[in-house]
Design an enzyme around this catalytic site. Structure first.
Site, PDB file in Angstrom:
ATOM      1  N   LYS A   1       0.867  -1.173   0.000  1.00 49.91           N
ATOM      2  CA  LYS A   1       0.000   0.000   0.000  1.00 49.91           C
ATOM      3  C   LYS A   1       0.905   1.223   0.000  1.00 49.91           C
ATOM      4  O   LYS A   1       1.625   1.484   0.951  1.00 49.91           O
ATOM      5  CB  LYS A   1      -0.909   0.035   1.226  1.00 49.91           C
ATOM      6  CG  LYS A   1      -1.833   1.267   1.250  1.00 49.91           C
ATOM      7  CD  LYS A   1      -2.614   1.361   2.537  1.00 49.91           C
ATOM      8  CE  LYS A   1      -3.528   2.585   2.516  1.00 49.91           C
ATOM      9  NZ  LYS A   1      -2.781   3.884   2.438  1.00 49.91           N
TER      10      LYS A   1
ATOM     11  N   GLU B   1       6.920  -0.999  13.341  1.00 43.81           N
ATOM     12  CA  GLU B   1       7.855  -0.097  14.013  1.00 43.81           C
ATOM     13  C   GLU B   1       7.108   1.205  14.249  1.00 43.81           C
ATOM     14  O   GLU B   1       6.612   1.815  13.300  1.00 43.81           O
ATOM     15  CB  GLU B   1       9.084   0.130  13.131  1.00 43.81           C
ATOM     16  CG  GLU B   1      10.120   1.033  13.772  1.00 43.81           C
ATOM     17  CD  GLU B   1      10.974   1.716  12.751  1.00 43.81           C
ATOM     18  OE1 GLU B   1      11.131   2.953  12.860  1.00 43.81           O
ATOM     19  OE2 GLU B   1      11.482   1.044  11.855  1.00 43.81           O
TER      20      GLU B   1
ATOM     21  N   CYS C   1      13.083   7.777  12.949  1.00 47.63           N
ATOM     22  CA  CYS C   1      12.599   7.020  14.107  1.00 47.63           C
ATOM     23  C   CYS C   1      13.679   6.869  15.163  1.00 47.63           C
ATOM     24  O   CYS C   1      13.387   6.502  16.309  1.00 47.63           O
ATOM     25  CB  CYS C   1      12.085   5.654  13.670  1.00 47.63           C
ATOM     26  SG  CYS C   1      13.174   4.807  12.515  1.00 47.63           S
TER      27      CYS C   1
END
Length: 530
Positions: A185, A266, A303
């Protein structure tokens, strides 16, 4: 290539009819006029998932050399897109061209690493315990273990890495290496970039003569398509990089299925940095300058961004703060990936401003008239305030960090015990700090997936030893990594074969070892014959 707004389902180009969308340029705060992307829905998910299910047994049965060749072909076709890919990614994300060139190299490197992993065959875990018919008091059957892929994998492209954690990123590379078809996606923030990379993958699948359904790329607005993808019975695992809210929603969907499936998500991390006394005494200014470089890299949209700094209070910590504040004031505001991410960052900064006992000590250069441009900021507070405030323990996705003053090392230990699961923890230490570091390390091993010394966590090497994961809520499953060679393990499961005839066994555990892989035979490592 001519960029259009069609999805890729198997070998077909399909225009979705669940609405239309234009890509967006965050730097100009305006839509990109062409092409118009057609959004897909449940029907497109059904088509892609059915093709993936039909392709699964044929794809996983393809020779390992063919699987490796696919990964290498994808890498070559991505490189073959040249400046068109970089220019489009720059327009859709606002990320600097040099950063995107580096990310493309990382993406290609990941694919080539997994091609090597596939050819090596060690990932199969080939294990043989041969029959012992004369064993007393009971004989032992012939037992052989090899790993096989879980099944088709749904991958959700990440906003902050349009190449390395997106359509051909680590999740896709690991799943294809494992022998699993992939349905991606695309992230709505970089639709054109996704289509270009998706076309490179589709081309490679065709060239290698692999089954239709090995790869598909879908566009979808809102939650409908993603929810349908995770809920489809043909999908057996999910790879996701994004917000905690998004990851938890996917986990709940996956667990509510009649057949629950793993979601490797994550999600969030503040990546604490501990400054030890001797290190501060010897190099406070150098640490402060390096910290600011890490904090502001990529507008803080990593991140692994160092969102929290902790140290025992004193003059040396003040030297660090002064150096970091000075370095920060000269940092220009940087365009963030989307207006939504910018608004969330600004809201987080305003929320931190409102916490009593938190002092803003420095800001970067103001954004002026630049759209969606984040101004870097540094705060200082006391340990007691961090312990009492949930706001300060939450990830602020962007170039902001909080320095926490502790009264002594015992209070640093207390703070560490209160942390949630993290992707990384950093130690700035000198030789004289080792004894205290040993006291802290057992706590950090329980809290983080990667512990590093005398560096900063931004920058995740793609290699065999890397762990990019950690205890919840940094990820949904602390036993696995999303970066590095062992990321393939997320999409594999062991199967034991008892007393099967040799010709029915997977090649990895047949007597003649036709794959030429290392195996564990009767408890002893066994090298392939030269």
């Amino acid at each position: 290539m001519t960029l259009n707004g069609e999805m890729l389902i198997g070998f077909a180009a399909v225009r979705g009819n669940e609405g239309e969308r234009l890509a967006f340029n965050p730097a100009t705060n305006s839509e990109i006029a062409e092409p118009v992307f057609g959004m897909g829905g449940v029907a497109e998910v059904e088509r892609a998932a059915s093709l993936a299910a039909n392709a699964f047994d044929r794809y996983r049965a393809a020779p390992l050399a063919k699987r490796a060749a696919l990964l290498e072909a994808i890498a070559e076709h991505i490189l073959g897109l040249g400046d068109e890919l970089i220019d489009r990614a720059h327009a859709e994300t606002g990320l600097p061209v040099q950063r995107l060139q580096g990310e493309r190299a990382r993406t290609v490197g990941q694919l080539r690493l997994f091609a090597k992993v596939v050819r090596d065959g060690h990932f199969l875990g080939a294990t043989i315990d041969r029959a012992q018919p004369g064993r007393q008091p009971l004989p032992r059957a012939d037992l052989r273990l090899a790993k096989m892929p879980l099944g088709p994998v749904a991958v959700f492209g990440a906003s902050n890495f349009p190449l390395a954690f997106s359509v051909a990123g680590g999740d896709t590379a690991a799943a294809l290496a494992a022998g699993a078809p992939v349905i991606v996606k695309a992230h709505s923030a970089h639709l054109g970039t996704s289509k270009l990379v998706g076309s490179a993958i589709q081309k490679a699948v065709k060239e290698q003569g692999l089954p239709e359904g090995t790869f598909s790329l879908l566009f979808g607005a809102g939650r409908q398509l993603g929810e349908a993808l995770v809920s489809h019975p043909a999908v057996k695992a999910v790879g996701f990089t994004g917000s905690r809210q998004g990851g938890i929603a996917l986990m709940q969907l996956a667990n509510a299925r009649p057949e629950p499936i793993p979601v490797y998500a994550e999600m969030s991390s503040i990546n604490p940095v501990f400054l030890f006394p001797a290190a501060l005494a010897n190099r406070a200014e150098a640490i402060g300058n390096a910290f600011v470089e890490s904090l502001t890299m990529g507008a803080g949209q990593f991140c692994t961004n160092p969102g929290l700094v902790l140290a025992v209070d004193g003059p040396d910590l003040e030297r660090f703060v002064d150096a970091a504040a000075t370095a920060l004031t000269s940092k220009p505001a940087q365009t963030m990936l989307t207006p939504g991410i910018f608004d969330a960052y600004r809201a987080g900064a305003h929320g931190t401003d409102a916490v009593r006992g938190v002092v803003k000590v420095a800001e970067g250069e103001p954004a002026g008239e630049r759209a969606n441009a984040a101004q870097a900021v540094l705060y200082v507070t006391e340990a007691a305030r961090l312990l009492a405030s949930s706001e300060l323990k939450a990830e602020m996705f962007g170039p902001a960090s909080v320095v926490v003053r502790a009264r002594d090392f015992d209070q640093l230990l207390e703070l560490a015990e209160h942390f949630e699961g993290q992707l990384t923890v950093t130690l700035q230490i000198d030789p004289a700090d080792v004894a205290e570091a040993k006291r802290l390390l057992p706590v950090l091993e329980r809290k983080a997936g990667r512990i590093l010394a005398n560096g900063f966590p931004t920058g995740v090497e793609v290699c065999d030893a890397m762990v990019h994961g950690g205890p919840y809520p940094s990820t949904s499953n602390s036993m696995f990594t999303s970066v590095g060679a062992t990321a393939i393990d997320r999409f594999l499961r062991p199967v034991c074969y008892q007393d099967l005839p040799d010709m029915l066994l997977p090649e990895a555990v047949r007597d003649a070892n036709p794959l030429g892989v290392w195996r564990l035979v009767d408890g002893e490592p066994s090298a392939p014959e030269a």
